[in-house]
Scaffold this motif. Structure first.
Motif, short mmCIF file in Angstrom:
data_model
loop_
_atom_site.label_atom_id
_atom_site.label_comp_id
_atom_site.label_asym_id
_atom_site.label_seq_id
_atom_site.Cartn_x
_atom_site.Cartn_y
_atom_site.Cartn_z
N SER A 1 39.33 44.06 20.79
CA SER A 1 38.21 43.36 20.19
C SER A 1 38.29 43.36 18.66
CB SER A 1 36.90 44.00 20.62
OG SER A 1 36.76 45.26 20.01
N GLY A 2 39.15 44.18 18.09
CA GLY A 2 39.26 44.24 16.64
C GLY A 2 38.54 45.43 16.04
N ILE A 3 38.04 46.32 16.86
CA ILE A 3 37.37 47.52 16.37
C ILE A 3 38.30 48.70 16.57
CG2 ILE A 3 35.43 49.10 16.74
CD1 ILE A 3 33.84 46.77 17.79
N GLY B 1 32.30 35.48 35.61
CA GLY B 1 32.71 35.64 34.22
C GLY B 1 34.20 35.88 34.11
N VAL B 2 34.72 36.78 34.93
CA VAL B 2 36.15 37.09 34.91
C VAL B 2 36.97 35.84 35.26
CG1 VAL B 2 37.98 38.41 36.06
CG2 VAL B 2 35.85 39.54 35.42
N ALA B 3 36.55 35.13 36.31
CA ALA B 3 37.30 33.95 36.75
C ALA B 3 37.30 32.86 35.68
CB ALA B 3 36.71 33.42 38.06
N LYS B 4 36.16 32.61 35.08
CA LYS B 4 36.07 31.55 34.07
C LYS B 4 36.67 31.98 32.74
CE LYS B 4 32.30 29.09 36.23
NZ LYS B 4 30.94 28.56 36.13
N HIS B 5 36.69 33.27 32.48
CA HIS B 5 37.29 33.78 31.24
C HIS B 5 38.79 33.54 31.22
CE1 HIS B 5 37.36 37.43 28.26
NE2 HIS B 5 37.84 36.34 27.72
N SER B 6 39.41 33.77 32.38
CA SER B 6 40.87 33.69 32.44
C SER B 6 41.39 32.49 33.21
CB SER B 6 41.41 34.97 33.07
OG SER B 6 40.94 35.08 34.41
N GLY B 7 40.51 31.74 33.85
CA GLY B 7 40.97 30.63 34.68
C GLY B 7 41.59 31.13 35.98
N ALA B 8 41.10 32.24 36.48
CA ALA B 8 41.65 32.85 37.70
C ALA B 8 41.00 32.27 38.95
CB ALA B 8 41.44 34.36 37.66
N LEU B 9 41.62 32.54 40.08
CA LEU B 9 41.09 32.18 41.40
C LEU B 9 40.85 30.67 41.55
CD1 LEU B 9 38.48 35.06 41.71
CD2 LEU B 9 40.79 35.01 42.66
N GLY B 10 41.66 29.88 40.87
CA GLY B 10 41.52 28.44 40.97
C GLY B 10 40.32 27.87 40.23
N GLU C 1 35.33 34.46 21.04
CA GLU C 1 36.19 33.88 22.07
C GLU C 1 35.41 32.84 22.89
OE1 GLU C 1 39.20 35.57 25.46
OE2 GLU C 1 38.10 36.98 24.23
N GLY C 2 35.43 31.58 22.42
CA GLY C 2 34.72 30.51 23.10
C GLY C 2 33.24 30.44 22.74
N ILE C 3 32.80 31.36 21.93
CA ILE C 3 31.41 31.42 21.46
C ILE C 3 31.42 31.84 19.99
CG2 ILE C 3 30.34 31.91 23.71
CD1 ILE C 3 30.49 34.87 23.09
N PRO C 4 30.32 31.62 19.28
CA PRO C 4 30.29 32.02 17.87
C PRO C 4 30.54 33.52 17.69
CG PRO C 4 28.45 30.58 18.36
CD PRO C 4 29.09 30.95 19.68
N MET D 1 38.53 26.70 36.79
CA MET D 1 38.97 26.22 35.48
C MET D 1 38.44 27.14 34.38
SD MET D 1 38.88 22.31 34.11
CE MET D 1 37.18 22.19 33.64
N GLU D 2 39.31 27.47 33.42
CA GLU D 2 38.90 28.33 32.31
C GLU D 2 37.77 27.67 31.54
OE1 GLU D 2 40.91 29.30 28.18
OE2 GLU D 2 41.98 30.31 29.81
N ASN D 3 36.74 28.45 31.28
CA ASN D 3 35.59 27.97 30.53
C ASN D 3 34.96 29.19 29.86
OD1 ASN D 3 33.08 27.10 29.62
ND2 ASN D 3 32.76 25.71 31.35
N LYS D 4 35.42 29.51 28.66
CA LYS D 4 34.99 30.73 27.99
C LYS D 4 33.50 30.75 27.66
CE LYS D 4 39.58 31.88 26.42
NZ LYS D 4 39.93 33.05 27.18
N PRO D 5 32.90 29.63 27.21
CA PRO D 5 31.45 29.68 26.98
C PRO D 5 30.68 30.01 28.27
CG PRO D 5 32.38 27.79 25.83
CD PRO D 5 33.47 28.37 26.71
#
Length: 127
Positions: free
Chosen positions: A114-116, A17-26, A61-64, A28-32
């Protein structure tokens, strides 16, 4: 990591989740996809994943956008880990060490980003 996640490793789910959230560790970013990895880890009891999933839901963020579930996941993560209550007790007792201050700052930053606001209300620009 994906094989470890499929084998039931909760930490692998969170790390994906962390890697795909930020595109880390090579990766590809994929927020969903990141939200799904966080959800897998959160459902298995990973408190930091709960905070991240809640933040993504709250901001859409990448989701509804789902502010109610986002808020619930963030509060479940913060409260369920016991860290929040433990840290607040240290604040009251004036025994908050440097590591605890960093933990608390991280939790507060996640919630604020988060806006809270910390009273649980929406910030004026998030309504």
């Amino acid at each position: 990591m994906e094989k470890a996640e499929l084998a039931g490793c909760v930490k692998a789910s969170f790390n994906l989740g962390v890697a795909k959230h930020s595109g880390a560790l090579g990766v590809m970013e994929n927020k969903p996809a990141a939200s799904q990895h966080y959800r897998n880890a959160a459902k298995a009891g990973h408190f930091e994943a709960m905070m991240h999933l809640g933040s993504m839901l709250f901001r859409g963020e990448g989701i509804p956008v789902d502010r109610v579930n986002g808020y619930e996941w963030m509060m479940k993560g913060a409260n369920g880990s016991g860290q929040l209550n433990e840290l607040l007790k240290k604040v009251d007792d004036n025994t908050l060490d440097a590591e605890s201050r960093m933990q608390m700052a991280k939790m507060v930053a996640t919630i604020q980003n988060s806006g809270i606001d910390l009273s649980g209300k929406l910030k004026p620009n998030e309504r």
